[in-house]
Design a protein around this motif. Sequence first.
Motif, mmCIF file in Angstrom:
data_model
loop_
_atom_site.group_PDB
_atom_site.id
_atom_site.type_symbol
_atom_site.label_atom_id
_atom_site.label_comp_id
_atom_site.label_asym_id
_atom_site.label_seq_id
_atom_site.Cartn_x
_atom_site.Cartn_y
_atom_site.Cartn_z
ATOM 1 N N LEU A 157 5.377 4.004 -18.358
ATOM 2 C CA LEU A 157 5.287 2.734 -17.630
ATOM 3 C C LEU A 157 6.647 2.319 -17.074
ATOM 4 N N TYR A 158 7.680 2.427 -17.884
ATOM 5 C CA TYR A 158 9.012 2.052 -17.433
ATOM 6 C C TYR A 158 9.474 2.978 -16.306
ATOM 7 N N GLU A 159 9.173 4.262 -16.443
ATOM 8 C CA GLU A 159 9.513 5.230 -15.402
ATOM 9 C C GLU A 159 8.862 4.844 -14.078
ATOM 10 N N VAL A 171 9.007 2.441 -8.451
ATOM 11 C CA VAL A 171 8.516 1.527 -7.415
ATOM 12 C C VAL A 171 9.635 0.613 -6.920
ATOM 13 N N LYS A 172 10.499 0.151 -7.829
ATOM 14 C CA LYS A 172 11.604 -0.722 -7.426
ATOM 15 C C LYS A 172 12.555 -0.006 -6.471
ATOM 16 N N ALA A 173 12.631 1.300 -6.563
ATOM 17 C CA ALA A 173 13.544 2.069 -5.710
ATOM 18 C C ALA A 173 12.938 2.419 -4.350
ATOM 19 N N LEU A 174 11.650 2.135 -4.156
ATOM 20 C CA LEU A 174 10.996 2.466 -2.883
ATOM 21 C C LEU A 174 11.527 1.588 -1.760
ATOM 22 N N ASN A 175 11.678 2.174 -0.603
ATOM 23 C CA ASN A 175 12.102 1.440 0.590
ATOM 24 C C ASN A 175 10.987 1.551 1.629
ATOM 25 N N ILE A 176 10.065 0.597 1.599
ATOM 26 C CA ILE A 176 8.884 0.630 2.457
ATOM 27 C C ILE A 176 9.154 -0.165 3.731
ATOM 28 N N PRO A 209 -0.410 0.364 -10.131
ATOM 29 C CA PRO A 209 -0.423 -1.094 -10.331
ATOM 30 C C PRO A 209 0.884 -1.757 -9.894
ATOM 31 N N PHE A 210 2.031 -1.101 -10.109
ATOM 32 C CA PHE A 210 3.313 -1.673 -9.698
ATOM 33 C C PHE A 210 3.422 -1.722 -8.170
ATOM 34 N N ILE A 211 2.927 -0.669 -7.498
ATOM 35 C CA ILE A 211 2.933 -0.664 -6.035
ATOM 36 C C ILE A 211 2.032 -1.773 -5.513
ATOM 37 N N LYS A 212 0.880 -1.921 -6.120
ATOM 38 C CA LYS A 212 -0.069 -2.961 -5.702
ATOM 39 C C LYS A 212 0.533 -4.355 -5.862
ATOM 40 N N LYS A 213 1.266 -4.555 -6.948
ATOM 41 C CA LYS A 213 1.890 -5.860 -7.200
ATOM 42 C C LYS A 213 3.061 -6.099 -6.247
ATOM 43 N N SER A 214 3.854 -5.084 -5.984
ATOM 44 C CA SER A 214 5.036 -5.238 -5.134
ATOM 45 C C SER A 214 4.688 -5.329 -3.653
ATOM 46 N N PHE A 215 3.567 -4.690 -3.253
ATOM 47 C CA PHE A 215 3.178 -4.674 -1.839
ATOM 48 C C PHE A 215 1.707 -5.072 -1.719
ATOM 49 N N PRO A 216 1.397 -6.338 -1.979
ATOM 50 C CA PRO A 216 -0.010 -6.770 -2.084
ATOM 51 C C PRO A 216 -0.785 -6.699 -0.771
ATOM 52 N N ASN A 217 -0.105 -6.679 0.358
ATOM 53 C CA ASN A 217 -0.802 -6.699 1.646
ATOM 54 C C ASN A 217 -0.997 -5.308 2.246
ATOM 55 N N PHE A 271 2.929 5.201 5.404
ATOM 56 C CA PHE A 271 4.129 5.691 4.722
ATOM 57 C C PHE A 271 3.702 6.570 3.550
ATOM 58 N N LEU A 272 4.326 7.738 3.436
ATOM 59 C CA LEU A 272 3.988 8.687 2.375
ATOM 60 C C LEU A 272 4.902 8.470 1.170
ATOM 61 N N ILE A 273 4.293 8.259 0.007
ATOM 62 C CA ILE A 273 5.017 8.137 -1.256
ATOM 63 C C ILE A 273 4.780 9.407 -2.066
#
Length: 504
Positions: A29-31, A36-41, A60-68, A118-120
Motif C-alpha cells: 500500500l505504501y509503495e 501515485v504521488k510521483a505521477l505527473n499527469i 484507489p490512490f489514482i482514483k482519489k488523486s484524479f477523481p475526474n 495518458f499511459l501509466i
Amino acid sequence: MIPRLVPSRLGQPTMLVGNNLIHSSYNPLYEAERFVKALNIPHNCENLIILEPGLGYCIPFIKKSFPNKRILVIHAINFLKHVSESFDDEAHKVWFPEGDIDLLDFLEQEIPEGSHSFLIEWKPSAVAFGQQYQNLWNIVQQFIKREAANIRTTEGFGKRWIKNSIKNLARLQNPLYFNAGTIPVIVTGAGPSLEETIPLIYKTLQEGPACIIAAASSVPALLYHHIIPSLSVATDGGTWATFHLIDQSRRVRLFPAFSSSKAEGMNVLPFPLATSLNAYLSSHVAQVPQLVISDGSIWQTKLLQKLEVPYIQLPQRGTVSATIIDIAMALTSGPIYITGMDMAHRDMMTHARPYGLDFYYDQKVNRFSPLYHLQFKRALIDANYEALSIYADWFNWYFSDKTERIFVIGTKHPRFPMLTAVERISWQSYEAPSFYILPRKNGNIQQRIQSLLLLLIQELQTSPEHELMRKELSFLLTGDKEALSSSEIIQQVSNLFSQGVIHG
C-alpha cells in the motif's frame, strides 16, 4: 509461469511471477501511494490507462488523486480475472487478453474521439511479463499517438469542420444510400503503385463486375485511363481537397438503380461520392449524389436525423484510406482488393499520375527550382511525415485478422506483408451494391444555412444530450471541451457565417 499470491510482511498479499515480485514484499500500500504521488499527469488528460498494475494497489490512490479522470486497466494475463484481492473493481473498465474484443478495439470503444489519454506503467510488470507486456505497450502507444495526431488535426480544423458541415447540408441535392452486395470491391488510393495496377484493374472490369471505391485523390488517374469508379470518397476538410473532385463533377453516369420510368425527365448525374459531413466541398459538387458520412458526434447526428438525411456512421481515423476500407466492408460481404495505399513514396514519386494538385508544381517551377527539385523536396517531407508511420502501424493491426478477405492487387505490399498479393480477382458472387438517390427540394442556400444554424442552436439548448453537444462544439472551436458555455458557442458558430471567419 503461473503467478502466485504470497503475503507481504504487513499481511497484504503481493504477487510473485517466477522470481519477480509485482508489489513490495513489505508494504504494497505504501509503495502504491508513493508511486501515485510521483505521477505527473497532464491537466487536460481525460483517460488514464494503467498497464498491468498487478493486484492494483495503485488504483484507489489514482482514483482519489484524479477523481475526474476515467481509469482503464489493461492486464497482460487472465490470472487476476477471478482474484478477489484485486482492486480492479475501482477502475471504470478492465481488459483481459481472453476477452471478447482485442485491445485496440477496446481502446477505441472506451475512449471517445478527441479525448486525451495518458499511459501509466507499472514497471515491475514490464520485467515479469517481458515481451507480452511490451506488445501491449506498443498497441497502447500506437493508439495514443494516433489519437494525438487526430486531436492536433481537430484543433487546427475544428472551426472549418463546423462551417463545412453546415454548408454541405445546405447544398446537398441528391443524398444517397445503398443496399450491400457480395461482389469483389477494389479500393484505390493515390499512391504510386496505382499506376502499376491500373492495367490489372482494367482487365478485371473486362472479365466481370467489380465495385471500385476510390479515394478522391486517385480519381484523376483512374479517369485518365477511362476507369469510372462506382464511388469516390472525400474526407479532407482543407480547401485544396476540392481540386481532386473537379473531374468527378464533369463525368456523368446514369444510375443502374433507376428504372427507365424513374429516369425519364431526370438530369444525368455524375458518379456518386461518399463524403464526411465536415469535408470541404465547393458548390460545383452539390449536384453529385452523396453518401453522407457522420463521425458519430451528437451534433452531427442530431442535424442529420432532423433533416431525415440518410447517412453511414464511421469513426474519424485521420486518413481517407482507412475510411475507404470501412466503406468497402459495409458495401460488400465479398473480398476486398487494395492498391495505391502505399503509406510511402517511391523515389521522387509521391502520387499516381495525373494528380489533382499537379498544378501546384507547375506554378512554382522556375530556373532556380526545376520540377525535379520540387518533387524531391516533397518526397523528403513525406518520408519524414510521422503520420504515415502511425497510420501504417494501425493498418498492420487492422489487417492482421482480415487476411482471408483483404488482398493486394499486384506485387507484395512492403508495409503489409500479411496480405496476399494477387494479379487476378476471383468471383464467388455477382451481386453488386445498389445505390438509391433521395432527391431534396432546392432552395435559397443562405436561407437553408440560416435554418440549419437555428436548428443547431435549438438542439444545443433543449436536447437531452445538450451537455455532450456543448463539449463537442467547444472542442472544435477552441481545442478545449470546457472552454465555452452554450451561449458562447452559439455566438461563435453564428460568427463563422456572419463575419466570414473561414472563407470558402
